[in-house]
Scaffold this motif. Structure first.
Motif, PDB file in Angstrom:
ATOM      1  N   TYR B  41      -6.377   7.615  18.168  1.00 44.48           N
ATOM      2  CA  TYR B  41      -5.032   7.039  18.161  1.00 44.48           C
ATOM      3  C   TYR B  41      -4.947   5.665  17.499  1.00 44.48           C
ATOM      4  O   TYR B  41      -4.183   5.460  16.561  1.00 44.48           O
ATOM      5  CB  TYR B  41      -4.522   6.976  19.610  1.00 44.48           C
ATOM      6  N   ARG B  42      -5.791   4.711  17.987  1.00 43.55           N
ATOM      7  CA  ARG B  42      -5.683   3.335  17.485  1.00 43.55           C
ATOM      8  C   ARG B  42      -5.940   3.243  15.991  1.00 43.55           C
ATOM      9  O   ARG B  42      -5.186   2.611  15.250  1.00 43.55           O
ATOM     10  CB  ARG B  42      -6.668   2.407  18.230  1.00 43.55           C
ATOM     11  N   GLU B  43      -6.988   3.902  15.547  1.00 37.07           N
ATOM     12  CA  GLU B  43      -7.316   3.814  14.123  1.00 37.07           C
ATOM     13  C   GLU B  43      -6.273   4.519  13.255  1.00 37.07           C
ATOM     14  O   GLU B  43      -6.018   4.107  12.129  1.00 37.07           O
ATOM     15  CB  GLU B  43      -8.715   4.373  13.868  1.00 37.07           C
ATOM     16  N   SER B  44      -5.662   5.555  13.807  1.00 39.97           N
ATOM     17  CA  SER B  44      -4.580   6.220  13.071  1.00 39.97           C
ATOM     18  C   SER B  44      -3.432   5.240  12.859  1.00 39.97           C
ATOM     19  O   SER B  44      -2.881   5.125  11.757  1.00 39.97           O
ATOM     20  CB  SER B  44      -4.068   7.435  13.844  1.00 39.97           C
ATOM     21  N   ILE B  45      -3.073   4.528  13.942  1.00 42.29           N
ATOM     22  CA  ILE B  45      -1.964   3.576  13.842  1.00 42.29           C
ATOM     23  C   ILE B  45      -2.306   2.460  12.853  1.00 42.29           C
ATOM     24  O   ILE B  45      -1.490   2.101  11.994  1.00 42.29           O
ATOM     25  CB  ILE B  45      -1.633   2.971  15.229  1.00 42.29           C
ATOM     26  N   ASP B  46      -3.534   1.930  12.947  1.00 47.33           N
ATOM     27  CA  ASP B  46      -3.957   0.867  12.023  1.00 47.33           C
ATOM     28  C   ASP B  46      -3.785   1.307  10.573  1.00 47.33           C
ATOM     29  O   ASP B  46      -3.231   0.588   9.745  1.00 47.33           O
ATOM     30  CB  ASP B  46      -5.434   0.503  12.254  1.00 47.33           C
ATOM     31  N   LEU B  47      -4.260   2.516  10.313  1.00 45.81           N
ATOM     32  CA  LEU B  47      -4.237   3.012   8.943  1.00 45.81           C
ATOM     33  C   LEU B  47      -2.803   3.243   8.466  1.00 45.81           C
ATOM     34  O   LEU B  47      -2.441   2.891   7.335  1.00 45.81           O
ATOM     35  CB  LEU B  47      -5.044   4.313   8.871  1.00 45.81           C
ATOM     36  N   LEU B  48      -1.974   3.809   9.329  1.00 45.23           N
ATOM     37  CA  LEU B  48      -0.580   4.066   8.952  1.00 45.23           C
ATOM     38  C   LEU B  48       0.164   2.748   8.727  1.00 45.23           C
ATOM     39  O   LEU B  48       1.020   2.644   7.849  1.00 45.23           O
ATOM     40  CB  LEU B  48       0.121   4.905  10.029  1.00 45.23           C
ATOM     41  N   THR B  49      -0.194   1.728   9.518  1.00 46.64           N
ATOM     42  CA  THR B  49       0.424   0.413   9.342  1.00 46.64           C
ATOM     43  C   THR B  49       0.017  -0.174   7.992  1.00 46.64           C
ATOM     44  O   THR B  49       0.850  -0.665   7.230  1.00 46.64           O
ATOM     45  CB  THR B  49      -0.016  -0.544  10.468  1.00 46.64           C
ATOM     46  N   GLN B  50      -1.295  -0.100   7.711  1.00 47.83           N
ATOM     47  CA  GLN B  50      -1.780  -0.604   6.416  1.00 47.83           C
ATOM     48  C   GLN B  50      -1.138   0.128   5.254  1.00 47.83           C
ATOM     49  O   GLN B  50      -0.971  -0.422   4.176  1.00 47.83           O
ATOM     50  CB  GLN B  50      -3.293  -0.424   6.307  1.00 47.83           C
ATOM     51  N   ALA B  51      -0.782   1.392   5.484  1.00 49.15           N
ATOM     52  CA  ALA B  51      -0.172   2.179   4.412  1.00 49.15           C
ATOM     53  C   ALA B  51       1.294   1.805   4.230  1.00 49.15           C
ATOM     54  O   ALA B  51       1.986   2.373   3.397  1.00 49.15           O
ATOM     55  CB  ALA B  51      -0.302   3.663   4.711  1.00 49.15           C
ATOM     56  N   GLY B  52       1.757   0.853   5.048  1.00 48.97           N
ATOM     57  CA  GLY B  52       3.102   0.337   4.843  1.00 48.97           C
ATOM     58  C   GLY B  52       4.170   1.006   5.688  1.00 48.97           C
ATOM     59  O   GLY B  52       5.362   0.790   5.483  1.00 48.97           O
ATOM     60  N   LEU B  53       3.759   1.826   6.664  1.00 51.53           N
ATOM     61  CA  LEU B  53       4.755   2.476   7.508  1.00 51.53           C
ATOM     62  C   LEU B  53       5.150   1.564   8.666  1.00 51.53           C
ATOM     63  O   LEU B  53       4.362   0.744   9.127  1.00 51.53           O
ATOM     64  CB  LEU B  53       4.218   3.800   8.054  1.00 51.53           C
ATOM     65  N   ASP B  54       6.370   1.725   9.105  1.00 50.71           N
ATOM     66  CA  ASP B  54       6.893   0.956  10.229  1.00 50.71           C
ATOM     67  C   ASP B  54       6.383   1.593  11.522  1.00 50.71           C
ATOM     68  O   ASP B  54       6.924   2.587  11.989  1.00 50.71           O
ATOM     69  CB  ASP B  54       8.426   0.990  10.167  1.00 50.71           C
ATOM     70  N   ASN B 227       2.719  13.514  -0.308  1.00 46.98           N
ATOM     71  CA  ASN B 227       1.624  13.237  -1.233  1.00 46.98           C
ATOM     72  C   ASN B 227       1.466  11.747  -1.507  1.00 46.98           C
ATOM     73  O   ASN B 227       0.352  11.259  -1.674  1.00 46.98           O
ATOM     74  CB  ASN B 227       1.848  13.978  -2.550  1.00 46.98           C
ATOM     75  N   GLU B 228       2.596  11.044  -1.565  1.00 48.41           N
ATOM     76  CA  GLU B 228       2.518   9.598  -1.777  1.00 48.41           C
ATOM     77  C   GLU B 228       1.732   8.939  -0.649  1.00 48.41           C
ATOM     78  O   GLU B 228       0.869   8.092  -0.883  1.00 48.41           O
ATOM     79  CB  GLU B 228       3.933   8.993  -1.845  1.00 48.41           C
ATOM     80  N   LEU B 229       2.028   9.376   0.581  1.00 47.38           N
ATOM     81  CA  LEU B 229       1.312   8.823   1.727  1.00 47.38           C
ATOM     82  C   LEU B 229      -0.179   9.189   1.651  1.00 47.38           C
ATOM     83  O   LEU B 229      -1.050   8.346   1.896  1.00 47.38           O
ATOM     84  CB  LEU B 229       1.935   9.327   3.034  1.00 47.38           C
ATOM     85  N   ALA B 230      -0.453  10.426   1.255  1.00 50.15           N
ATOM     86  CA  ALA B 230      -1.861  10.862   1.125  1.00 50.15           C
ATOM     87  C   ALA B 230      -2.603   9.975   0.122  1.00 50.15           C
ATOM     88  O   ALA B 230      -3.731   9.551   0.367  1.00 50.15           O
ATOM     89  CB  ALA B 230      -1.923  12.325   0.702  1.00 50.15           C
ATOM     90  N   GLU B 231      -1.944   9.675  -0.999  1.00 52.43           N
ATOM     91  CA  GLU B 231      -2.579   8.847  -2.021  1.00 52.43           C
ATOM     92  C   GLU B 231      -2.836   7.432  -1.500  1.00 52.43           C
ATOM     93  O   GLU B 231      -3.893   6.849  -1.726  1.00 52.43           O
ATOM     94  CB  GLU B 231      -1.707   8.789  -3.289  1.00 52.43           C
ATOM     95  N   ARG B 232      -1.836   6.881  -0.778  1.00 53.90           N
ATOM     96  CA  ARG B 232      -2.016   5.531  -0.235  1.00 53.90           C
ATOM     97  C   ARG B 232      -3.164   5.511   0.776  1.00 53.90           C
ATOM     98  O   ARG B 232      -3.979   4.586   0.800  1.00 53.90           O
ATOM     99  CB  ARG B 232      -0.718   5.068   0.437  1.00 53.90           C
ATOM    100  N   LEU B 233      -3.225   6.531   1.622  1.00 51.23           N
ATOM    101  CA  LEU B 233      -4.284   6.575   2.627  1.00 51.23           C
ATOM    102  C   LEU B 233      -5.653   6.706   1.960  1.00 51.23           C
ATOM    103  O   LEU B 233      -6.610   6.040   2.351  1.00 51.23           O
ATOM    104  CB  LEU B 233      -4.054   7.754   3.590  1.00 51.23           C
ATOM    105  N   LYS B 234      -5.720   7.537   0.926  1.00 49.88           N
ATOM    106  CA  LYS B 234      -6.989   7.716   0.219  1.00 49.88           C
ATOM    107  C   LYS B 234      -7.455   6.391  -0.388  1.00 49.88           C
ATOM    108  O   LYS B 234      -8.622   6.034  -0.318  1.00 49.88           O
ATOM    109  CB  LYS B 234      -6.842   8.768  -0.889  1.00 49.88           C
ATOM    110  N   LEU B 236      -6.735   3.456   0.653  1.00 50.66           N
ATOM    111  CA  LEU B 236      -7.109   2.527   1.723  1.00 50.66           C
ATOM    112  C   LEU B 236      -8.506   2.803   2.267  1.00 50.66           C
ATOM    113  O   LEU B 236      -9.273   1.876   2.514  1.00 50.66           O
ATOM    114  CB  LEU B 236      -6.101   2.623   2.875  1.00 50.66           C
ATOM    115  N   VAL B 237      -8.814   4.078   2.480  1.00 52.45           N
ATOM    116  CA  VAL B 237     -10.112   4.370   3.090  1.00 52.45           C
ATOM    117  C   VAL B 237     -11.237   4.329   2.061  1.00 52.45           C
ATOM    118  O   VAL B 237     -12.400   4.206   2.433  1.00 52.45           O
ATOM    119  CB  VAL B 237     -10.128   5.721   3.846  1.00 52.45           C
ATOM    120  N   GLY B 238     -10.847   4.437   0.788  1.00 53.88           N
ATOM    121  CA  GLY B 238     -11.835   4.319  -0.276  1.00 53.88           C
ATOM    122  C   GLY B 238     -13.010   5.239  -0.059  1.00 53.88           C
ATOM    123  O   GLY B 238     -12.861   6.366   0.379  1.00 53.88           O
TER     124      GLY B 238
END
Lengths: 386, 247
Positions: B41-54, B227-234, B236-238
């Protein structure tokens, strides 16, 4: 004992049945306008015969009859029609003159796990165009699919189109260039069938594969759009020796672009269906609000040969129940004549029962819907069924 | 056919020729994302936040199961249910472990390896009963395996040619061999500490799992935001090495 139906098989009650009938009539009338003829195949097929046309998935429902023959409830209509055309006398000669065009509405049967909210019997509406290959034939199938979906009353749907040729040729080129085992190619195909882009990335990260081949394989699945998508794909695979499939797709798309359906058709190179029998174009249809595929189709030029008649074929099918589900979620979509509001009732007079029958016949001849009331009643009334 | 919708009121019939109001495909609706509660849960939220989601309100959702924010709705789901929500279009996309994906075996699109929540599927047995499972297999021709993941366990044993009886459990799988109900367990472990504390030793590795970003096939095809979100997440995680899931 509670009198239930088997899981995933259901009754169709009048409100739904009326709506189904209306949609089927509309769609089939539209398909008929394109010169397609109705066709029906039996519910059961001989298992080993159907297997000639491709591996039957675990989803096929099978049973053994009293002759000890393994029978299959038709899991789709494409295989039985291919079997029919290849085996019945006269079709081979007719194919020499002009292609065969068939349309159908048939239920199909697929095994599903319990508690997955999936029907085991559902209805497919579709077509088969047999005996002609090429870009124009491909375009006809896609355009007709779009018209069929529109004829259901759906206003918002998207057909995503691509060709298996590009990916297959690209994989072949990769195997040759990187000197990779053929299992690698099979794994890449399997991963793309599963839409598992993570596994694909791992497979593509093979040091034996030159960088631009790696990039092409990974990026191809992200290409979607209109005409520009073909250009993007062309640039991506330029010089990689896999242009054949792409050119035919480009020609088909140019035809589609000039029709009314073009607003509903998108190129999308991530579309690789899980059937192994496609040889050229492949497409799927989606509608907002419906998380599942409406339907799909493509070209399968080698399927009839497996049944003994070498003839190309292409077609589409969509799930009637899925289209209805999507219709209910779409604003202002066509609704069935729920309740049959235009039904009139006429009472039978005990003294002269034949009179009501005579009068009803006159009204029916004028196109009115008349039902007779057997219970004595004093007046004729308009009535709305609940 | 799927029908998750509530029964609808019969509507008034309309003429088939009435023109329909054109509709913009889904794009005005918030993007629906399934977020797994529990260890991811926590890491999912961190990543989604970094991806620019509210992601406001997602960290402390209280008893709320759905958080509606600007342009996005988060559905807080059981990890094993995440694939179901995505495959059936309850949400457009979501995050879930590879383990849940393999166990669910549903049709959805695996778009990105998020590289966190790393864990392994292992076979374990009680240290004290070392050799008993093999003995049972040799003399009875069968081995009993307890697991929360019957599909993964079955395909693993099929692939190594060992015939087993699988007992599906819902939790505390370690108990099954301890009380003699099963010979072995197939379970996930991040650090191995739960197994050790219950005196179980790992005897084989089945597969490794990390969190994945998955999409509903329909949404991926008709809503470019997935897909845009998938690209941003990819991005981010590098390509950093997978991080372990905290068990």
């Amino acid at each position: 004992m509670i009198p239930i139906t088997p899981r995933g098989f259901k009754d169709v009650l009048p409100d739904e049945a009326r709506w189904r009938e209306e949609i089927i009539t509309c769609v089939q009338a539209r398909l008929a306008l394109w010169g397609y003829d109705p066709i029906e195949t039996p519910t059961l097929e001989v298992g080993e015969v159907l297997e000639l046309g491709g591996t039957l998935s675990d989803q096929a429902l099978r049973l053994i009859d009293s002759d000890g023959k393994l029978l299959v409830l038709r899991p789709d209509v494409t295989l039985p029609v291919a079997r029919l055309v290849a085996s019945r006398r006269g079709f081979a000669e007719r194919l020499g003159e002009r292609p065969l065009r068939f349309r159908y509405t048939q239920s199909v049967f697929r095994e599903q796990e319990s508690l997955r909210a999936q029907a085991r019997e559902f209805t497919q509406i579709g077509t088969e165009l047999i005996g002609k290959t090429g870009a124009a034939a491909d375009a006809e199938v896609v355009l007709l699919f779009s018209e069929a979906l529109a004829a259901t009353g759906l206003s918002d749907y998207t057909i995503v189109l691509c060709t298996v040729g590009v990916l297959r040729e690209l994989i072949t080129a990769c195997i040759r260039v990187g000197d990779l085992p053929s299992e690698w190619g099979a794994s890449v195909l399997a991963a793309s069938h599963r839409s598992d882009l993570v596994a694909l990335q791992t497979l593509v990260d093979d040091p034996r594969l030159p960088k631009h081949y790696q990039a092409a394989l990974l990026r191809i699945f992200g290409i979607r759009g209109g005409r520009e998508a073909i250009e993007e794909c062309r640039e991506l695979v330029d010089g990689l020796d896999c242009m054949d499939g792409l050119e035919q797709l480009a020609t088909s798309y140019a035809i589609i672009e000039q029709s009314e359906a073009h607003a509903h058709v998108l190129l999308d190179f991530s579309v690789m269906s899980d059937f192994d029998y496609y040889t050229g174009m492949v497409f799927e249809a989606y509608a907002p609000g419906l998380g599942l595929r409406l339907g799909g189709g493509g070209r399968y030029d080698r399927m009839l040969a497996d049944f003994g008649l070498d003839a190309p074929a292409a077609g589409f099918a969509f799930g009637l129940e899925r289209a209805m589900h999507a219709l209910l979620t779409q604003e202002g979509a066509d609704r069935a004549n729920l309740g049959g509001a235009d039904l009139r009732r006429l009472s039978i007079d005990d003294d002269d029962p034949a009179k009501a029958f005579r009068e009803a016949q006159i009204l029916r001849a004028q196109g009115l819907r008349i039902a007779l009331d057997f219970a004595p009643s004093t007046e004729t009334e308009d009535r709305e069924d609940a | 056919m799927l029908d998750f919708s509530a029964p609808r009121e019969p509507s008034t019939p309309r003429e088939p020729s009435t023109p329909r109001k054109p509709r913009v495909s889904g794009t005005l609706k918030p993007l629906r994302i399934a977020v797994p509660k529990g260890s991811l849960y926590r890491e999912s939220i961190d990543l989604l936040t970094q991806a620019g989601l509210d992601t406001r309100g997602l960290i402390e959702p209280g008893r709320q199961l759905v958080i509606h924010n600007e342009g996005v709705s988060f559905f807080i789901v059981r990890p094993t249910d995440a694939p179901v929500f995505v495959a059936y279009g309850g949400v457009d996309c979501g995050i879930c472990g590879k383990d849940s994906l393999l166990e669910a075996e549903l049709e959805l699109m695996e778009l990105a390896d998020l590289r966190f929540g790393g864990c392994r599927f292992v076979v374990a047995e009680p240290a004290a009963a070392h050799g008993a499972a093999e003995d049972s297999y040799r003399r009875l021709g069968v081995m009993r395996v307890a697991t929360k993941y019957p599909r993964i366990a079955a395909s693993y044993y099929d692939s190594i040619g060992v015939q087993v009886e699988i007992v599906k459990m819902h939790g505390n799988v370690e108990l099954a061999p301890l009380c003699g109900m099963a010979d072995r367990v197939v379970d996930i472990t991040a650090s191995g500490s739960t197994l050790r504390e219950n005196d179980l030793v790992i005897v084989d590795e089945v597969l490794a799992s990390t969190a994945r970003f998955v999409g509903n096939p329909s949404s991926v095809r008709i809503d470019p935001r997935v897909n845009e979100l998938a690209e941003r997440l990819k991005a981010l995680v590098g390509k950093e090495p997978p991080r372990r899931r905290e068990a």
